[in-house]
Design a protein around this motif. Structure first.
Motif, PDB file in Angstrom:
ATOM      1  N   ARG A 222       0.844  -5.095 -12.657  1.00 13.74           N
ATOM      2  CA  ARG A 222       0.271  -6.415 -12.397  1.00 13.74           C
ATOM      3  C   ARG A 222      -0.558  -6.900 -13.586  1.00 13.74           C
ATOM      4  NH1 ARG A 222      -4.592  -8.260 -10.821  1.00 13.74           N
ATOM      5  NH2 ARG A 222      -5.451  -6.311 -10.037  1.00 13.74           N
TER       6      ARG A 222
ATOM      7  N   TRP B  40       0.527  19.219 -10.639  1.00 16.55           N
ATOM      8  CA  TRP B  40       0.482  17.773 -10.894  1.00 16.55           C
ATOM      9  C   TRP B  40       1.157  17.438 -12.225  1.00 16.55           C
ATOM     10  CZ3 TRP B  40      -0.126  14.226  -7.439  1.00 16.55           C
ATOM     11  CH2 TRP B  40      -0.973  14.399  -6.345  1.00 16.55           C
TER      12      TRP B  40
ATOM     13  N   HIS C 107      -5.230   5.453  -8.816  1.00 19.00           N
ATOM     14  CA  HIS C 107      -4.823   6.695  -8.154  1.00 19.00           C
ATOM     15  C   HIS C 107      -5.398   7.932  -8.852  1.00 19.00           C
ATOM     16  CE1 HIS C 107      -1.752   5.383 -11.053  1.00 19.00           C
ATOM     17  NE2 HIS C 107      -1.574   6.653 -11.311  1.00 19.00           N
ATOM     18  N   ARG C 108      -5.595   7.857 -10.168  1.00 18.70           N
ATOM     19  CA  ARG C 108      -6.176   9.020 -10.851  1.00 18.70           C
ATOM     20  C   ARG C 108      -7.602   9.288 -10.372  1.00 18.70           C
ATOM     21  NH1 ARG C 108      -4.207  10.722 -15.767  1.00 18.70           N
ATOM     22  NH2 ARG C 108      -2.222   9.786 -16.348  1.00 18.70           N
TER      23      ARG C 108
ATOM     24  N   GLU D  67       4.532   7.250 -14.585  1.00 13.85           N
ATOM     25  CA  GLU D  67       5.683   7.914 -13.974  1.00 13.85           C
ATOM     26  C   GLU D  67       6.981   7.466 -14.623  1.00 13.85           C
ATOM     27  OE1 GLU D  67       3.937   5.551 -12.684  1.00 13.85           O
ATOM     28  OE2 GLU D  67       5.349   4.038 -11.968  1.00 13.85           O
TER      29      GLU D  67
ATOM     30  N   TYR E  78      -1.334  -3.781  -6.500  1.00 10.29           N
ATOM     31  CA  TYR E  78      -2.215  -2.636  -6.778  1.00 10.29           C
ATOM     32  C   TYR E  78      -1.778  -1.838  -8.009  1.00 10.29           C
ATOM     33  CZ  TYR E  78      -4.900  -2.776  -2.364  1.00 10.29           C
ATOM     34  OH  TYR E  78      -5.750  -3.100  -1.346  1.00 10.29           O
TER      35      TYR E  78
ATOM     36  N   MET F  67       4.111  17.651 -14.351  1.00  7.42           N
ATOM     37  CA  MET F  67       5.495  17.935 -13.987  1.00  7.42           C
ATOM     38  C   MET F  67       6.122  19.008 -14.864  1.00  7.42           C
ATOM     39  SD  MET F  67       6.951  14.233 -12.711  1.00  7.42           S
ATOM     40  CE  MET F  67       6.410  13.234 -14.093  1.00  7.42           C
ATOM     41  N   ARG F  68       5.553  19.231 -16.056  1.00  3.29           N
ATOM     42  CA  ARG F  68       6.104  20.277 -16.934  1.00  3.29           C
ATOM     43  C   ARG F  68       5.996  21.650 -16.268  1.00  3.29           C
ATOM     44  NH1 ARG F  68       3.911  19.766 -22.058  1.00  3.29           N
ATOM     45  NH2 ARG F  68       2.917  17.786 -21.543  1.00  3.29           N
TER      46      ARG F  68
ATOM     47  N   GLU G   1      -8.007  -6.061  -6.471  1.00  5.05           N
ATOM     48  CA  GLU G   1      -8.425  -6.019  -7.879  1.00  5.05           C
ATOM     49  C   GLU G   1      -9.113  -4.685  -8.189  1.00  5.05           C
ATOM     50  OE1 GLU G   1      -7.783  -8.660 -10.159  1.00  5.05           O
ATOM     51  OE2 GLU G   1      -8.264  -6.968 -11.476  1.00  5.05           O
ATOM     52  N   HIS G   2     -10.038  -4.300  -7.342  1.00  6.98           N
ATOM     53  CA  HIS G   2     -10.792  -3.064  -7.604  1.00  6.98           C
ATOM     54  C   HIS G   2      -9.982  -1.806  -7.329  1.00  6.98           C
ATOM     55  CE1 HIS G   2     -14.419  -5.840  -6.931  1.00  6.98           C
ATOM     56  NE2 HIS G   2     -14.243  -5.668  -8.225  1.00  6.98           N
ATOM     57  N   GLY G   3      -8.938  -1.950  -6.520  1.00 17.00           N
ATOM     58  CA  GLY G   3      -8.117  -0.778  -6.199  1.00 17.00           C
ATOM     59  C   GLY G   3      -6.914  -0.625  -7.102  1.00 17.00           C
ATOM     60  N   THR G   4      -6.754  -1.536  -8.054  1.00 19.70           N
ATOM     61  CA  THR G   4      -5.552  -1.512  -8.883  1.00 19.70           C
ATOM     62  C   THR G   4      -5.563  -0.321  -9.840  1.00 19.70           C
ATOM     63  OG1 THR G   4      -5.310  -3.911  -8.780  1.00 19.70           O
ATOM     64  CG2 THR G   4      -4.242  -2.792 -10.636  1.00 19.70           C
ATOM     65  N   ASP G   5      -4.449   0.407  -9.826  1.00 18.26           N
ATOM     66  CA  ASP G   5      -4.232   1.488 -10.791  1.00 18.26           C
ATOM     67  C   ASP G   5      -5.354   2.527 -10.722  1.00 18.26           C
ATOM     68  OD1 ASP G   5      -2.745   2.723 -12.786  1.00 18.26           O
ATOM     69  OD2 ASP G   5      -3.804   1.704 -14.409  1.00 18.26           O
TER      70      ASP G   5
ATOM     71  N   SER H 115       7.141   8.948 -18.203  1.00 20.74           N
ATOM     72  CA  SER H 115       7.584  10.341 -18.110  1.00 20.74           C
ATOM     73  C   SER H 115       9.072  10.438 -17.803  1.00 20.74           C
ATOM     74  CB  SER H 115       6.799  11.072 -17.016  1.00 20.74           C
ATOM     75  OG  SER H 115       5.449  11.248 -17.405  1.00 20.74           O
TER      76      SER H 115
ATOM     77  N   GLY I 199      -7.938  11.093  -7.318  1.00 22.48           N
ATOM     78  CA  GLY I 199      -7.475  12.481  -7.292  1.00 22.48           C
ATOM     79  C   GLY I 199      -5.980  12.622  -7.054  1.00 22.48           C
ATOM     80  N   ILE I 200      -5.237  11.598  -7.407  1.00 22.95           N
ATOM     81  CA  ILE I 200      -3.786  11.635  -7.201  1.00 22.95           C
ATOM     82  C   ILE I 200      -3.095  11.273  -8.516  1.00 22.95           C
ATOM     83  CG2 ILE I 200      -1.894  10.757  -5.777  1.00 22.95           C
ATOM     84  CD1 ILE I 200      -3.935  10.005  -3.651  1.00 22.95           C
ATOM     85  N   PRO I 201      -3.103  12.223  -9.471  1.00 24.62           N
ATOM     86  CA  PRO I 201      -2.591  11.911 -10.818  1.00 24.62           C
ATOM     87  C   PRO I 201      -1.086  12.089 -10.917  1.00 24.62           C
ATOM     88  CG  PRO I 201      -3.457  14.133 -10.774  1.00 24.62           C
ATOM     89  CD  PRO I 201      -3.633  13.593  -9.379  1.00 24.62           C
ATOM     90  N   PHE I 202      -0.337  11.265 -10.203  1.00 23.04           N
ATOM     91  CA  PHE I 202       1.120  11.440 -10.208  1.00 23.04           C
ATOM     92  C   PHE I 202       1.752  10.918 -11.491  1.00 23.04           C
ATOM     93  CE2 PHE I 202       2.589   7.121  -9.653  1.00 23.04           C
ATOM     94  CZ  PHE I 202       1.562   6.468  -9.000  1.00 23.04           C
ATOM     95  N   GLY I 203       2.925  11.424 -11.753  1.00 22.39           N
ATOM     96  CA  GLY I 203       3.746  10.859 -12.817  1.00 22.39           C
ATOM     97  C   GLY I 203       3.464  11.397 -14.218  1.00 22.39           C
ATOM     98  N   VAL I 204       2.573  12.391 -14.340  1.00 18.31           N
ATOM     99  CA  VAL I 204       2.250  12.885 -15.692  1.00 18.31           C
ATOM    100  C   VAL I 204       3.046  14.138 -16.026  1.00 18.31           C
ATOM    101  CG1 VAL I 204      -0.048  11.867 -15.636  1.00 18.31           C
ATOM    102  CG2 VAL I 204       0.254  14.232 -14.883  1.00 18.31           C
ATOM    103  N   TRP I 205       3.333  14.284 -17.241  1.00 22.50           N
ATOM    104  CA  TRP I 205       4.149  15.410 -17.714  1.00 22.50           C
ATOM    105  C   TRP I 205       3.274  16.622 -17.979  1.00 22.50           C
ATOM    106  CZ3 TRP I 205       8.433  17.715 -17.588  1.00 22.50           C
ATOM    107  CH2 TRP I 205       8.854  18.650 -18.562  1.00 22.50           C
TER     108      TRP I 205
END
Lengths: 520, 520
Positions: free
Chosen positions: A423, A181, B510-511, A271, A419, A183-184, B504-508, A274, B514-520
């Protein structure tokens, strides 16, 4: 030869320009290229939304995001919507799924209409009318809907979370495990051997299923979860490409000067933060290419299966992707926004009919869209067009060299970023976050609710580096494109409870119905 | 006082300008005027479509025709659409119907989802979630859904077809019977006595029902089928007005010179051919006024009932119509087209709350629409707004004198003439026959698919006699209105499977998922 079967291959987050036949200078994709040699390669194919869920729902319903309403991942497709699987079932066929569909059950709709989610109907609706042979949506620990966890354990990848611990984990040079997860870490290989990877598993299941169909007619959605993140590739694909074999990020410093407010807000998200760093894209791009090369190798196994079974003669094959990936282009990561890196997709169609022989190996430059797949398949299989719902157009006339004077000269794609963290950065409410891209041969126009438009002159600036959205000299161009967008919105199909035939037969029939109004 | 009850009075095909409080110089309507004195009279109220079915579906769903999809009479409202009755039921309330709803069951949708039309759910869906006390849609021989046929027979109107033979038949001066479907005959009185007329029956049933509710909270749609054609009135209303007490047709010879192609096609249809003749409108208009006066008299009985039961103190009362009637204006009969004679409706709202005291008897000039009724009722009864589906806005802030800086400054109405003879005259296919009217304080702009626009300057030409749709000097005005129309289409609500709160409650998130995309 009559078309009996349908193989619908989709990759996840695969950019069009990352394939040999679409011009990548270093990434050879001989299997995809072989399909292009057997069929028609569409040079101007676009999604209806640069987001997995909405884009796939358009592929599966033949309808735009505005019409199908599932405008973000996990927003359920309303049970009132009809998918390709249901159209096939109505006609005595079925549509199997191996891999990802991203269908989210409309539990509210089922509950409201008294449909038990555990009933046959409920399960079919929840599956978007796919017959789920092996449902594997990727980027999460798979559950019982897929045989993949058991397969992993069989091969020694033990524990509660074999996908997290092995498939998207990597082993560094010192033998230590890390999460892919981050990306490094994707410079190192996956902790699964290649034959146990997601792409290999999905291909294995699909080949076994095709073999099991014998000569019976079949339809299969073979839907890979790669090269979508986590960008973890198994050995040897993790290190197959050097940076010098990768496309460099397409971006200019000027893009960061007075940027569009929504793009500026996106650039505060993980994302983009990064991928704005060159180190990140330099790390990810070689692995992304490796994942594509791996896919291509496995597609070769699928093609070999069709060859061995004689199925090239009676199978319509579609190869495509649900959207692209920025990989740092335009100082963005992931997808969603409207540059071609995300919106343009590969689309190759093999039509076994003799009528298509003249176009084999050719490139088609008509504007085509994800919504065109459903009508193409319906026509290819000789089924009704359901034209009061389906908004796309069959590609068969293009593939069979027919004269198509009235083909569309633009495509539209949509976004609702409600989402997304952006926003809140922008202080917007849900329902105020919509945008539409209209792209024709020269212009790409993006209309944002309550923000200034974007405009790119694709002839002068094919890399989309200069936003002309505020150029006073182009006000008339923007107005005209805005008007076309409105007309497009007005052309969408909302009368879903009566067919065009119903209207035709019901026209001017009030007298016969005993309602002779208006007479003196 | 807390609002406990809701009385929703609708007339059918009642022009706004045919009421005393809306300025008719000779047609006194003391009951409607009395309601206006108790509440707020909306001077600029408009339908979403000048056709019964689509207009009513907007009143009942709070959604535009494009969104609810029932774009013509008898096009079923898709079972995925939610009506006011269902919103009330979700909250432990119900919405009774006495009279017309024009709901057409979505049998295809029910069949597809395994819903038995004879089950409780099936019957409720077929009824648009109204509790049908007495369903009476008018202009056809009523069946078992109404007690009216039995009532007629009880009173001596015998035979198989008492409605055809008596209610819409007339007796001439020589005692001979004629059909009231022929407009030449409506100068004579109906063959039923006034207390046995449609309007009397519907009122009787409604009053009995209100009386039976006691102090319990209730909601009733009292939906008259008049003054809609057949324009047959019982004695004495058939002859209550002389021609000199009627409004003359609003039309000019210039309207017939180089007319808009769709209007020209409409003028080949029976109702326009008839109403283009002065004799026809001269015959019909006095009777049309009589039917309205009759309605007004019966509304007086309803008001008296509310008075007697003390219900003015806790009942929200809405009075309106589903559209108007050309009656020969603009050389047109019937409805559907976009002049104010059809599109503008009376709308009067009595809010019993103390907060509304300051506006009693006043006139409001905001642009309001049929889609505003559902949100008004939901707010008045303290129920959730269902804002991801409902496209209108509650009128309560206007009625309660709140500051409403963001109120809309235009309305839109729609038409799909696919079922009309005009479609064939014009050589159009179903699905190519859409039009939209955007009306603001000065302009009325009509956009037609593939035909030239219409444009009226309502300041200079309030009677809408001069179509400026081709005036080169106004191209910029038309372009701007076209752009606003596109933006309006883009503002419609399609994400019906997830609420704004869900977003509103689902915004941002993903972490957390359990889907922590986009992190270095």
């Amino acid at each position: 030869m009559t078309i009996r079967n349908f193989l619908f291959v989709m990759c996840d987050q695969l950019r069009a320009d990352h394939l040999g036949c679409y011009g990548h200078p270093h990434l050879a994709t001989p299997s995809v290229d072989a399909l292009a040699a057997r069929g028609v390669r569409f040079e101007r194919a676009f999604v209806t939304s640069g987001v997995c869920g909405p884009s796939r729902m358009s592929f599966y319903t033949g309808r735009t995001m505005t019409s199908h309403g599932a405008n973000w991942n996990r927003v359920p497709l309303a049970i009132g919507e009809v998918t390709l699987g249901e159209y096939l079932r109505r006609n005595g066929r079925s549509l199997a799924l191996v891999g990802k569909s991203h269908m989210t059950p409309d539990r509210g709709g089922m509950s409201r209409l008294g449909i038990d989610p555990a009933s046959d109907l409920g399960r079919s609706l929840a599956a978007g009318s796919f017959v789920e042979i092996d449902r594997y949506d990727g980027h999460q620990e798979p559950g019982s809907e897929s045989g993949y966890p058991a397969f992993l354990r069989e091969h020694g990848y033990t524990g509660e979370r074999p996908w997290s611990d092995y498939v998207v984990s990597v082993t560094d040079d010192a033998g230590n495990a890390h999460s892919g997860w981050s990306m490094r870490n994707v410079r190192w290989p996956s902790r699964v051997a290649e034959p146990h990877s997601e792409t290999a598993w999905t291909t294995d299941v699909a080949i076994r299923w095709i073999e099991a169909q014998g000569d019976g007619p079949w339809a299969l959605h073979l839907s890979y979860v790669k090269p979508h993140w986590p960008y973890v590739a198994p050995r040897p694909y993790h290190a197959m490409f050097g940076l010098e074999q990768c496309l460099p990020p397409v971006r200019s410093d000027a893009e960061l000067v007075d940027p569009h407010p929504v793009l500026a807000a996106y650039r505060t998200q993980d994302e983009c933060v990064s991928f704005m760093r060159r180190e990140v894209s330099d790390t990810v791009r070689p692995v992304y290419q490796g994942l594509i090369r791996q896919l291509d190798d496995h597609l070769g196994r699928v093609w070999e299966t069709l060859d061995r079974l004689g199925r090239w003669n009676d199978t319509l094959v579609v190869f495509t992707s649900d959207h692209g990936d920025y990989l740092g282009d335009h100082w963005l990561g992931e997808k969603e926004q409207f540059h071609d890196a995300v919106q343009r997709i590969p689309l190759i169609v093999h039509d076994p009919s003799a009528e298509a022989d003249a176009t084999r190996g050719t490139t088609d430059t008509h504007f085509v869209s994800a919504i065109d797949i459903v009508p193409t398949v319906l026509e290819a299989l000789g089924l009704p067009p359901y034209a009061h719902r389906v908004e796309g157009s069959s590609l068969l006339p293009l593939i069979r060299g027919a004269s198509v004077p009235a083909w569309r000269d633009f495509v539209v794609s949509e976004l609702d970023y409600g989402y997304r963290a952006a926003r809140r950065v922008l202080g917007r409410k849900p329902g105020e976050c919509r945008a539409w891209m209209l792209r024709d041969g020269r212009w790409k126009y993006v209309h944002w609710q309550d923000f200034r438009p974007q405009l790119f002159d694709l002839e002068a600036d094919p890399a989309e580096l200069v936003d002309l959205g505020l150029d006073p000299a182009l006000a008339a161009v923007r107005d005209a494109l805005h008007g076309r967008l409105g007309d497009w919105l007005g052309s969408l199909k909302q009368r879903v409870t009566a067919s065009d035939d119903d209207v035709e037969h019901g026209t001017d029939r009030h007298r016969e119905a005993g309602i002779p109004f208006g007479v003196w």
